[in-house]
Design an enzyme around this catalytic site. Structure first.
Site, PDB file in Angstrom:
ATOM      1  N   CYS A 111      76.288  45.889  -9.943  1.00  0.00           N
ATOM      2  CA  CYS A 111      75.804  45.274  -8.692  1.00  0.00           C
ATOM      3  C   CYS A 111      75.539  43.777  -8.826  1.00  0.00           C
ATOM      4  O   CYS A 111      75.423  43.071  -7.826  1.00  0.00           O
ATOM      5  CB  CYS A 111      74.555  45.983  -8.200  1.00  0.00           C
ATOM      6  SG  CYS A 111      74.795  47.745  -7.992  1.00  0.00           S
ATOM      7  N   HIS A 248      70.642  41.431  -3.288  1.00  0.00           N
ATOM      8  CA  HIS A 248      71.419  42.670  -3.377  1.00  0.00           C
ATOM      9  C   HIS A 248      70.755  43.719  -2.484  1.00  0.00           C
ATOM     10  O   HIS A 248      69.544  43.943  -2.558  1.00  0.00           O
ATOM     11  CB  HIS A 248      71.463  43.131  -4.841  1.00  0.00           C
ATOM     12  CG  HIS A 248      72.052  44.481  -5.014  1.00  0.00           C
ATOM     13  ND1 HIS A 248      73.206  44.874  -4.370  1.00  0.00           N
ATOM     14  CD2 HIS A 248      71.648  45.556  -5.753  1.00  0.00           C
ATOM     15  CE1 HIS A 248      73.487  46.120  -4.719  1.00  0.00           C
ATOM     16  NE2 HIS A 248      72.556  46.551  -5.545  1.00  0.00           N
ATOM     17  N   ASN A 278      74.138  50.466   0.073  1.00  0.00           N
ATOM     18  CA  ASN A 278      74.275  49.669  -1.152  1.00  0.00           C
ATOM     19  C   ASN A 278      75.754  49.623  -1.533  1.00  0.00           C
ATOM     20  O   ASN A 278      76.324  50.636  -1.925  1.00  0.00           O
ATOM     21  CB  ASN A 278      73.432  50.325  -2.257  1.00  0.00           C
ATOM     22  CG  ASN A 278      73.550  49.611  -3.592  1.00  0.00           C
ATOM     23  OD1 ASN A 278      74.435  48.782  -3.798  1.00  0.00           O
ATOM     24  ND2 ASN A 278      72.665  49.942  -4.511  1.00  0.00           N
TER      25      ASN A 278
HETATM   26  O1  UT7 Z   1      72.243  48.843  -7.046  1.00  0.00           O
HETATM   27  C1  UT7 Z   1      71.290  49.364  -7.901  1.00  0.00           C
HETATM   28  C2  UT7 Z   1      71.423  50.824  -7.791  1.00  0.00           C
HETATM   29  N1  UT7 Z   1      70.287  51.623  -7.601  1.00  0.00           N
HETATM   30  C3  UT7 Z   1      69.142  51.365  -6.939  1.00  0.00           C
HETATM   31  O2  UT7 Z   1      68.868  50.307  -6.473  1.00  0.00           O
HETATM   32  C4  UT7 Z   1      68.185  52.521  -6.822  1.00  0.00           C
HETATM   33  C5  UT7 Z   1      66.730  52.096  -6.818  1.00  0.00           C
HETATM   34  N2  UT7 Z   1      65.882  53.236  -6.531  1.00  0.00           N
HETATM   35  C6  UT7 Z   1      65.660  53.695  -5.293  1.00  0.00           C
HETATM   36  O3  UT7 Z   1      66.139  53.131  -4.322  1.00  0.00           O
HETATM   37  C7  UT7 Z   1      64.748  54.875  -5.126  1.00  0.00           C
HETATM   38  O4  UT7 Z   1      64.200  55.215  -6.390  1.00  0.00           O
HETATM   39  C8  UT7 Z   1      65.462  56.127  -4.514  1.00  0.00           C
HETATM   40  C9  UT7 Z   1      65.771  55.867  -3.046  1.00  0.00           C
HETATM   41  C10 UT7 Z   1      66.716  56.466  -5.271  1.00  0.00           C
HETATM   42  C11 UT7 Z   1      64.499  57.320  -4.574  1.00  0.00           C
HETATM   43  O5  UT7 Z   1      63.305  57.019  -3.895  1.00  0.00           O
HETATM   44  P1  UT7 Z   1      61.903  57.299  -4.592  1.00  0.00           P
HETATM   45  O6  UT7 Z   1      60.869  56.908  -3.624  1.00  0.00           O
HETATM   46  O7  UT7 Z   1      61.900  56.605  -5.921  1.00  0.00           O
HETATM   47  O8  UT7 Z   1      61.929  58.861  -4.743  1.00  0.00           O
HETATM   48  P2  UT7 Z   1      61.719  59.739  -6.058  1.00  0.00           P
HETATM   49  O9  UT7 Z   1      62.944  59.732  -6.906  1.00  0.00           O
HETATM   50  O10 UT7 Z   1      60.417  59.350  -6.686  1.00  0.00           O
HETATM   51  O11 UT7 Z   1      61.575  61.164  -5.431  1.00  0.00           O
HETATM   52  C12 UT7 Z   1      60.463  61.519  -4.584  1.00  0.00           C
HETATM   53  C13 UT7 Z   1      60.711  62.912  -4.041  1.00  0.00           C
HETATM   54  C14 UT7 Z   1      61.113  63.924  -5.125  1.00  0.00           C
HETATM   55  O12 UT7 Z   1      60.538  65.152  -4.768  1.00  0.00           O
HETATM   56  P3  UT7 Z   1      59.174  65.650  -5.456  1.00  0.00           P
HETATM   57  O13 UT7 Z   1      59.469  65.697  -6.928  1.00  0.00           O
HETATM   58  O14 UT7 Z   1      58.152  64.616  -5.108  1.00  0.00           O
HETATM   59  O15 UT7 Z   1      58.964  66.971  -4.823  1.00  0.00           O
HETATM   60  C15 UT7 Z   1      62.623  64.000  -4.984  1.00  0.00           C
HETATM   61  O16 UT7 Z   1      63.120  65.244  -5.405  1.00  0.00           O
HETATM   62  O17 UT7 Z   1      61.793  62.883  -3.107  1.00  0.00           O
HETATM   63  C16 UT7 Z   1      62.781  63.832  -3.491  1.00  0.00           C
HETATM   64  N3  UT7 Z   1      64.098  63.299  -3.117  1.00  0.00           N
HETATM   65  C17 UT7 Z   1      64.631  63.481  -1.910  1.00  0.00           C
HETATM   66  N4  UT7 Z   1      64.214  64.139  -0.819  1.00  0.00           N
HETATM   67  C18 UT7 Z   1      64.992  64.126   0.264  1.00  0.00           C
HETATM   68  C19 UT7 Z   1      64.928  62.529  -3.858  1.00  0.00           C
HETATM   69  N5  UT7 Z   1      66.020  62.207  -3.144  1.00  0.00           N
HETATM   70  C20 UT7 Z   1      65.845  62.795  -1.922  1.00  0.00           C
HETATM   71  C21 UT7 Z   1      66.639  62.803  -0.764  1.00  0.00           C
HETATM   72  N6  UT7 Z   1      66.179  63.490   0.308  1.00  0.00           N
HETATM   73  N7  UT7 Z   1      67.815  62.176  -0.675  1.00  0.00           N
END
Ligand code: UT7
Length: 321
Positions: A111, A248, A278
Protein backbone atom coordinates in the site's frame (compact mmCIF):
# COMPACT_ATOMS: atom_id res chain seq x y z
CA UNK A 1 15.99 20.54 -8.11
CA UNK A 2 12.80 18.60 -7.52
CA UNK A 3 9.81 17.14 -9.36
CA UNK A 4 6.31 18.55 -9.71
CA UNK A 5 3.09 16.66 -10.43
CA UNK A 6 1.72 18.16 -13.67
CA UNK A 7 -1.13 15.76 -14.35
CA UNK A 8 -3.27 13.09 -12.66
CA UNK A 9 -5.57 10.31 -13.85
CA UNK A 10 -7.48 7.36 -12.43
CA UNK A 11 -9.56 4.37 -13.46
CA UNK A 12 -12.01 2.10 -11.68
CA UNK A 13 -13.57 -1.18 -12.80
CA UNK A 14 -17.12 -0.79 -14.08
CA UNK A 15 -18.70 -3.07 -11.46
CA UNK A 16 -19.52 -1.35 -8.17
CA UNK A 17 -20.18 -3.69 -5.23
CA UNK A 18 -22.17 -2.57 -2.17
CA UNK A 19 -21.77 -3.76 1.42
CA UNK A 20 -25.16 -5.45 1.07
CA UNK A 21 -23.74 -7.65 -1.68
CA UNK A 22 -20.83 -8.63 0.60
CA UNK A 23 -23.32 -9.73 3.27
CA UNK A 24 -24.44 -12.44 0.84
CA UNK A 25 -20.87 -13.86 0.86
CA UNK A 26 -19.77 -13.65 4.53
CA UNK A 27 -21.31 -13.16 7.98
CA UNK A 28 -21.20 -9.35 8.20
CA UNK A 29 -23.50 -6.33 7.91
CA UNK A 30 -23.57 -2.99 6.14
CA UNK A 31 -23.73 -1.34 9.57
CA UNK A 32 -20.61 -3.16 10.89
CA UNK A 33 -18.57 -2.34 7.79
CA UNK A 34 -19.58 1.33 7.79
CA UNK A 35 -19.02 1.79 11.52
CA UNK A 36 -15.67 -0.01 11.73
CA UNK A 37 -14.18 1.16 8.42
CA UNK A 38 -16.25 3.95 6.80
CA UNK A 39 -16.51 1.87 3.63
CA UNK A 40 -19.88 1.66 1.84
CA UNK A 41 -18.80 0.31 -1.55
CA UNK A 42 -15.90 -0.65 -3.75
CA UNK A 43 -15.28 -1.45 -7.44
CA UNK A 44 -14.40 -5.03 -8.32
CA UNK A 45 -12.87 -6.25 -11.57
CA UNK A 46 -14.97 -8.30 -13.94
CA UNK A 47 -12.15 -8.43 -16.48
CA UNK A 48 -10.13 -5.26 -15.94
CA UNK A 49 -6.46 -5.95 -15.18
CA UNK A 50 -3.67 -4.14 -13.32
CA UNK A 51 -2.21 -3.17 -16.71
CA UNK A 52 -5.50 -2.08 -18.32
CA UNK A 53 -6.51 0.05 -15.30
CA UNK A 54 -3.01 1.55 -15.06
CA UNK A 55 -3.02 2.31 -18.81
CA UNK A 56 -6.35 4.15 -18.56
CA UNK A 57 -5.12 6.16 -15.57
CA UNK A 58 -1.82 6.97 -17.35
CA UNK A 59 -3.55 8.18 -20.54
CA UNK A 60 -5.70 10.53 -18.43
CA UNK A 61 -2.66 11.76 -16.46
CA UNK A 62 -0.85 12.57 -19.71
CA UNK A 63 -3.91 14.37 -21.13
CA UNK A 64 -4.22 16.32 -17.89
CA UNK A 65 -0.53 17.33 -18.11
CA UNK A 66 -0.90 18.07 -21.86
CA UNK A 67 1.97 15.73 -22.68
CA UNK A 68 2.27 13.05 -25.32
CA UNK A 69 3.22 9.44 -24.59
CA UNK A 70 6.43 9.58 -26.64
CA UNK A 71 7.82 12.32 -24.35
CA UNK A 72 7.73 9.98 -21.32
CA UNK A 73 11.19 8.82 -20.17
CA UNK A 74 10.30 6.53 -17.25
CA UNK A 75 7.19 4.48 -16.40
CA UNK A 76 6.83 3.01 -12.92
CA UNK A 77 3.88 0.86 -11.89
CA UNK A 78 3.48 0.17 -8.19
CA UNK A 79 1.46 -2.99 -7.64
CA UNK A 80 1.28 -6.02 -5.38
CA UNK A 81 -1.32 -7.82 -7.51
CA UNK A 82 0.09 -8.07 -11.06
CA UNK A 83 -1.40 -10.63 -13.45
CA UNK A 84 1.98 -11.66 -14.79
CA UNK A 85 5.39 -12.54 -13.50
CA UNK A 86 6.58 -11.28 -16.91
CA UNK A 87 6.21 -8.98 -18.72
CA UNK A 88 5.82 -6.45 -15.93
CA UNK A 89 2.73 -4.25 -15.83
CA UNK A 90 4.79 -1.13 -16.62
CA UNK A 91 5.94 -2.64 -19.95
CA UNK A 92 2.33 -3.57 -20.73
CA UNK A 93 1.34 0.04 -20.01
CA UNK A 94 4.16 1.28 -22.23
CA UNK A 95 2.84 -0.85 -25.12
CA UNK A 96 -0.80 0.10 -24.50
CA UNK A 97 -0.22 3.87 -24.39
CA UNK A 98 2.56 3.98 -27.02
CA UNK A 99 5.33 5.37 -24.81
CA UNK A 100 8.11 3.86 -26.90
CA UNK A 101 10.92 6.04 -25.52
CA UNK A 102 10.44 5.16 -21.86
CA UNK A 103 12.19 2.68 -19.58
CA UNK A 104 9.54 0.78 -17.63
CA UNK A 105 9.47 -1.41 -14.55
CA UNK A 106 7.24 -2.42 -11.63
CA UNK A 107 7.80 -1.85 -7.95
CA UNK A 108 6.11 -3.55 -5.00
CA UNK A 109 5.89 -1.91 -1.58
CA UNK A 110 2.23 -2.91 -1.09
CA UNK A 111 0.00 0.00 0.00
CA UNK A 112 3.01 2.34 0.28
CA UNK A 113 4.04 1.37 -3.27
CA UNK A 114 2.91 4.57 -4.99
CA UNK A 115 4.92 6.70 -2.55
CA UNK A 116 7.99 4.50 -2.96
CA UNK A 117 7.63 4.80 -6.76
CA UNK A 118 7.25 8.59 -6.52
CA UNK A 119 10.41 8.72 -4.43
CA UNK A 120 12.21 6.51 -6.98
CA UNK A 121 11.17 8.84 -9.82
CA UNK A 122 12.35 11.82 -7.78
CA UNK A 123 15.77 10.15 -7.28
CA UNK A 124 16.09 9.44 -11.03
CA UNK A 125 15.26 13.04 -11.92
CA UNK A 126 17.41 14.49 -9.12
CA UNK A 127 20.40 12.46 -10.37
CA UNK A 128 19.88 13.74 -13.92
CA UNK A 129 19.09 10.34 -15.47
CA UNK A 130 15.55 11.25 -16.56
CA UNK A 131 13.59 14.50 -16.84
CA UNK A 132 10.11 13.11 -16.30
CA UNK A 133 8.15 10.04 -15.25
CA UNK A 134 4.70 8.51 -15.38
CA UNK A 135 3.89 6.77 -12.10
CA UNK A 136 0.87 4.54 -11.51
CA UNK A 137 -0.46 2.63 -8.53
CA UNK A 138 -2.71 -0.14 -9.81
CA UNK A 139 -4.34 -3.13 -8.12
CA UNK A 140 -6.73 -5.95 -8.80
CA UNK A 141 -6.73 -7.18 -5.21
CA UNK A 142 -9.99 -9.07 -5.71
CA UNK A 143 -7.97 -11.99 -7.09
CA UNK A 144 -5.81 -12.33 -3.95
CA UNK A 145 -8.57 -11.58 -1.41
CA UNK A 146 -10.12 -14.58 0.37
CA UNK A 147 -13.83 -14.01 -0.30
CA UNK A 148 -14.63 -16.32 2.64
CA UNK A 149 -12.68 -14.18 5.14
CA UNK A 150 -14.83 -11.37 6.53
CA UNK A 151 -11.78 -9.79 8.17
CA UNK A 152 -10.35 -8.81 4.78
CA UNK A 153 -12.89 -9.11 1.93
CA UNK A 154 -14.96 -6.19 3.25
CA UNK A 155 -12.01 -3.80 2.96
CA UNK A 156 -10.40 -4.02 -0.43
CA UNK A 157 -11.28 -2.68 -3.89
CA UNK A 158 -9.70 -2.63 -7.35
CA UNK A 159 -8.55 0.47 -9.23
CA UNK A 160 -5.66 2.61 -10.45
CA UNK A 161 -4.35 6.12 -10.13
CA UNK A 162 -1.48 7.81 -11.97
CA UNK A 163 0.57 11.00 -12.00
CA UNK A 164 2.87 12.58 -14.58
CA UNK A 165 5.88 14.31 -12.93
CA UNK A 166 8.54 16.56 -14.39
CA UNK A 167 11.75 18.22 -13.23
CA UNK A 168 11.17 21.63 -11.65
CA UNK A 169 13.39 24.39 -10.26
CA UNK A 170 11.44 25.26 -7.12
CA UNK A 171 8.39 23.93 -5.29
CA UNK A 172 7.23 20.41 -6.15
CA UNK A 173 8.37 17.75 -3.69
CA UNK A 174 9.84 19.41 -0.60
CA UNK A 175 10.50 16.46 1.70
CA UNK A 176 10.29 12.70 1.61
CA UNK A 177 10.74 9.79 4.01
CA UNK A 178 10.19 6.07 3.64
CA UNK A 179 10.64 3.22 6.11
CA UNK A 180 10.37 -0.56 6.09
CA UNK A 181 10.22 -3.14 8.86
CA UNK A 182 10.71 -6.64 7.48
CA UNK A 183 10.40 -8.12 10.98
CA UNK A 184 6.67 -7.41 10.78
CA UNK A 185 6.22 -9.19 7.45
CA UNK A 186 3.72 -11.69 8.85
CA UNK A 187 1.20 -9.03 9.82
CA UNK A 188 -0.04 -8.71 6.24
CA UNK A 189 1.04 -11.30 3.71
CA UNK A 190 0.10 -13.24 0.62
CA UNK A 191 2.25 -16.11 -0.66
CA UNK A 192 2.89 -16.38 -4.39
CA UNK A 193 3.50 -19.60 -6.32
CA UNK A 194 5.19 -22.10 -4.03
CA UNK A 195 8.31 -24.00 -5.05
CA UNK A 196 7.53 -26.90 -7.34
CA UNK A 197 9.95 -28.39 -9.86
CA UNK A 198 11.04 -31.90 -10.95
CA UNK A 199 13.36 -32.05 -7.91
CA UNK A 200 11.28 -30.52 -5.16
CA UNK A 201 7.69 -30.02 -4.20
CA UNK A 202 6.49 -27.88 -1.33
CA UNK A 203 2.95 -28.39 -0.02
CA UNK A 204 1.08 -25.29 -1.21
CA UNK A 205 -0.21 -22.81 1.30
CA UNK A 206 -3.51 -21.09 0.59
CA UNK A 207 -2.30 -18.17 -1.50
CA UNK A 208 -4.76 -15.53 -0.35
CA UNK A 209 -4.15 -12.35 1.56
CA UNK A 210 -3.81 -12.87 5.34
CA UNK A 211 -3.95 -9.96 7.74
CA UNK A 212 -3.77 -9.12 11.42
CA UNK A 213 -6.07 -6.09 11.20
CA UNK A 214 -5.56 -4.84 14.74
CA UNK A 215 -1.77 -4.92 14.41
CA UNK A 216 -1.85 -2.90 11.16
CA UNK A 217 -4.34 -0.52 12.70
CA UNK A 218 -2.10 0.30 15.65
CA UNK A 219 1.03 0.41 13.45
CA UNK A 220 -0.64 3.01 11.21
CA UNK A 221 -1.97 5.19 14.01
CA UNK A 222 1.38 5.17 15.86
CA UNK A 223 3.82 5.27 12.94
CA UNK A 224 2.19 7.52 10.34
CA UNK A 225 2.04 10.71 12.46
CA UNK A 226 5.76 10.25 13.27
CA UNK A 227 6.58 9.63 9.60
CA UNK A 228 4.61 12.70 8.52
CA UNK A 229 6.34 14.86 11.17
CA UNK A 230 9.71 13.59 9.98
CA UNK A 231 8.90 14.52 6.36
CA UNK A 232 7.55 17.93 7.43
CA UNK A 233 10.74 18.62 9.36
CA UNK A 234 12.81 17.78 6.27
CA UNK A 235 10.64 20.17 4.25
CA UNK A 236 10.85 22.88 6.95
CA UNK A 237 7.06 23.09 7.22
CA UNK A 238 4.71 22.90 10.23
CA UNK A 239 1.57 20.71 10.47
CA UNK A 240 -0.51 23.90 10.48
CA UNK A 241 0.86 24.93 7.04
CA UNK A 242 -0.53 21.81 5.36
CA UNK A 243 -3.84 22.30 3.57
CA UNK A 244 -4.52 18.67 2.67
CA UNK A 245 -3.32 15.34 4.03
CA UNK A 246 -3.92 12.80 1.25
CA UNK A 247 -3.59 9.56 3.20
CA UNK A 248 -3.79 5.92 2.20
CA UNK A 249 -7.50 5.07 2.31
CA UNK A 250 -7.53 2.03 4.59
CA UNK A 251 -10.02 2.82 7.31
CA UNK A 252 -11.75 6.07 8.34
CA UNK A 253 -10.94 5.36 12.01
CA UNK A 254 -7.23 5.14 11.17
CA UNK A 255 -7.42 8.53 9.41
CA UNK A 256 -9.25 10.03 12.41
CA UNK A 257 -6.58 8.61 14.76
CA UNK A 258 -3.78 10.10 12.66
CA UNK A 259 -5.45 13.54 12.48
CA UNK A 260 -5.88 13.58 16.29
CA UNK A 261 -2.25 12.62 16.94
CA UNK A 262 -1.04 15.29 14.52
CA UNK A 263 -3.37 17.87 16.08
CA UNK A 264 -4.81 18.73 12.65
CA UNK A 265 -8.53 19.17 12.02
CA UNK A 266 -10.26 16.38 10.10
CA UNK A 267 -11.42 18.85 7.42
CA UNK A 268 -7.84 18.67 6.11
CA UNK A 269 -8.15 14.90 5.53
CA UNK A 270 -10.20 14.21 2.38
CA UNK A 271 -11.45 10.64 1.84
CA UNK A 272 -12.95 8.52 -0.91
CA UNK A 273 -12.82 5.16 0.87
CA UNK A 274 -16.62 5.33 1.25
CA UNK A 275 -16.93 4.62 -2.49
CA UNK A 276 -13.74 2.74 -3.43
CA UNK A 277 -12.54 0.93 -0.29
CA UNK A 278 -8.86 0.21 0.24
CA UNK A 279 -7.19 0.03 -3.19
CA UNK A 280 -3.66 -0.43 -1.81
CA UNK A 281 -1.03 1.28 -3.99
CA UNK A 282 -3.77 2.96 -6.07
CA UNK A 283 -5.44 4.73 -3.16
CA UNK A 284 -3.29 7.89 -2.91
CA UNK A 285 -3.13 8.73 -6.65
CA UNK A 286 -6.84 7.87 -7.03
CA UNK A 287 -7.82 10.37 -4.34
CA UNK A 288 -5.33 12.93 -5.66
CA UNK A 289 -6.94 12.68 -9.10
CA UNK A 290 -10.44 13.14 -7.68
CA UNK A 291 -9.31 16.26 -5.79
CA UNK A 292 -7.50 17.60 -8.85
CA UNK A 293 -10.50 17.11 -11.13
CA UNK A 294 -12.82 18.78 -8.60
CA UNK A 295 -10.48 21.83 -8.71
CA UNK A 296 -9.58 21.45 -5.03
CA UNK A 297 -5.81 21.56 -5.58
CA UNK A 298 -4.57 25.13 -6.09
CA UNK A 299 -1.08 26.21 -7.14
CA UNK A 300 1.14 26.82 -4.11
CA UNK A 301 -0.98 24.60 -1.83
CA UNK A 302 0.98 22.42 0.59
CA UNK A 303 0.02 18.74 0.61
CA UNK A 304 1.17 15.68 2.52
CA UNK A 305 0.82 12.26 0.92
CA UNK A 306 1.27 9.35 3.30
CA UNK A 307 0.67 5.62 3.30
CA UNK A 308 1.49 2.32 4.99
CA UNK A 309 1.12 -1.33 4.19
CA UNK A 310 2.50 -4.84 3.99
CA UNK A 311 6.22 -5.23 4.51
CA UNK A 312 5.63 -3.42 6.77
CA UNK A 313 6.29 -0.24 4.82
CA UNK A 314 5.35 3.39 5.27
CA UNK A 315 6.22 6.72 3.76
CA UNK A 316 5.32 10.40 3.60
CA UNK A 317 5.87 13.08 1.00
CA UNK A 318 5.46 16.84 1.45
CA UNK A 319 4.83 18.78 -1.72
CA UNK A 320 3.77 22.11 -3.09
CA UNK A 321 1.10 21.76 -5.76
O1 UT7 B 1 -3.72 -1.17 3.59
C1 UT7 B 1 -3.39 -1.71 4.83
C2 UT7 B 1 -4.22 -2.92 4.95
N1 UT7 B 1 -4.94 -3.16 6.12
C3 UT7 B 1 -5.53 -2.30 6.97
O2 UT7 B 1 -5.43 -1.12 6.90
C4 UT7 B 1 -6.36 -2.93 8.07
C5 UT7 B 1 -6.35 -2.14 9.36
N2 UT7 B 1 -7.29 -2.70 10.30
C6 UT7 B 1 -8.61 -2.46 10.26
O3 UT7 B 1 -9.08 -1.69 9.43
C7 UT7 B 1 -9.48 -3.10 11.30
O4 UT7 B 1 -8.66 -3.79 12.22
C8 UT7 B 1 -10.54 -4.08 10.70
C9 UT7 B 1 -11.61 -3.29 9.96
C10 UT7 B 1 -9.90 -5.09 9.78
C11 UT7 B 1 -11.23 -4.82 11.85
O5 UT7 B 1 -11.82 -3.90 12.73
P1 UT7 B 1 -11.57 -4.03 14.30
O6 UT7 B 1 -12.34 -2.95 14.94
O7 UT7 B 1 -10.09 -4.05 14.53
O8 UT7 B 1 -12.24 -5.42 14.61
P2 UT7 B 1 -11.60 -6.69 15.34
O9 UT7 B 1 -10.71 -7.44 14.41
O10 UT7 B 1 -11.05 -6.26 16.66
O11 UT7 B 1 -12.88 -7.55 15.58
C12 UT7 B 1 -13.94 -7.13 16.46
C13 UT7 B 1 -15.08 -8.12 16.35
C14 UT7 B 1 -14.62 -9.59 16.46
O12 UT7 B 1 -15.63 -10.28 17.14
P3 UT7 B 1 -15.49 -10.60 18.70
O13 UT7 B 1 -14.23 -11.40 18.83
O14 UT7 B 1 -15.40 -9.27 19.38
O15 UT7 B 1 -16.73 -11.36 18.98
C15 UT7 B 1 -14.56 -10.04 15.01
O16 UT7 B 1 -14.77 -11.42 14.89
O17 UT7 B 1 -15.70 -8.00 15.07
C16 UT7 B 1 -15.72 -9.27 14.42
N3 UT7 B 1 -15.58 -9.05 12.98
C17 UT7 B 1 -16.63 -8.81 12.18
N4 UT7 B 1 -17.94 -8.74 12.40
C18 UT7 B 1 -18.75 -8.47 11.37
C19 UT7 B 1 -14.45 -8.99 12.25
N5 UT7 B 1 -14.73 -8.72 10.96
C20 UT7 B 1 -16.09 -8.60 10.91
C21 UT7 B 1 -16.97 -8.32 9.85
N6 UT7 B 1 -18.29 -8.27 10.12
N7 UT7 B 1 -16.56 -8.11 8.59
Amino acid sequence: MSIRILGTGSALPERAVTNEEITELVDTSDEWIRERTGIAGRHISTGETVASLASRACVLALENARKSADEVELILVATCSPENVAPCAACQVQKEIGAGNAAAFDLNAACAGFLFALHTAWAYVESGIYRNALIAGSEVLSKIVDWEDRGTCILFGDGAGAVYVEKCGDGGILGFVQHSDGNKGDVLSCVGRTLENPFFRRISEKNYLKMDGREIFSFAVRQIPKTIEEALEKAGIAVGDVELFVLHQANRRIIEGISKRLGADEVHFPTNLERVGNTSSASIPLLLDELNRKGELKPGMRLVLSGFGAGLTCGACVLEW
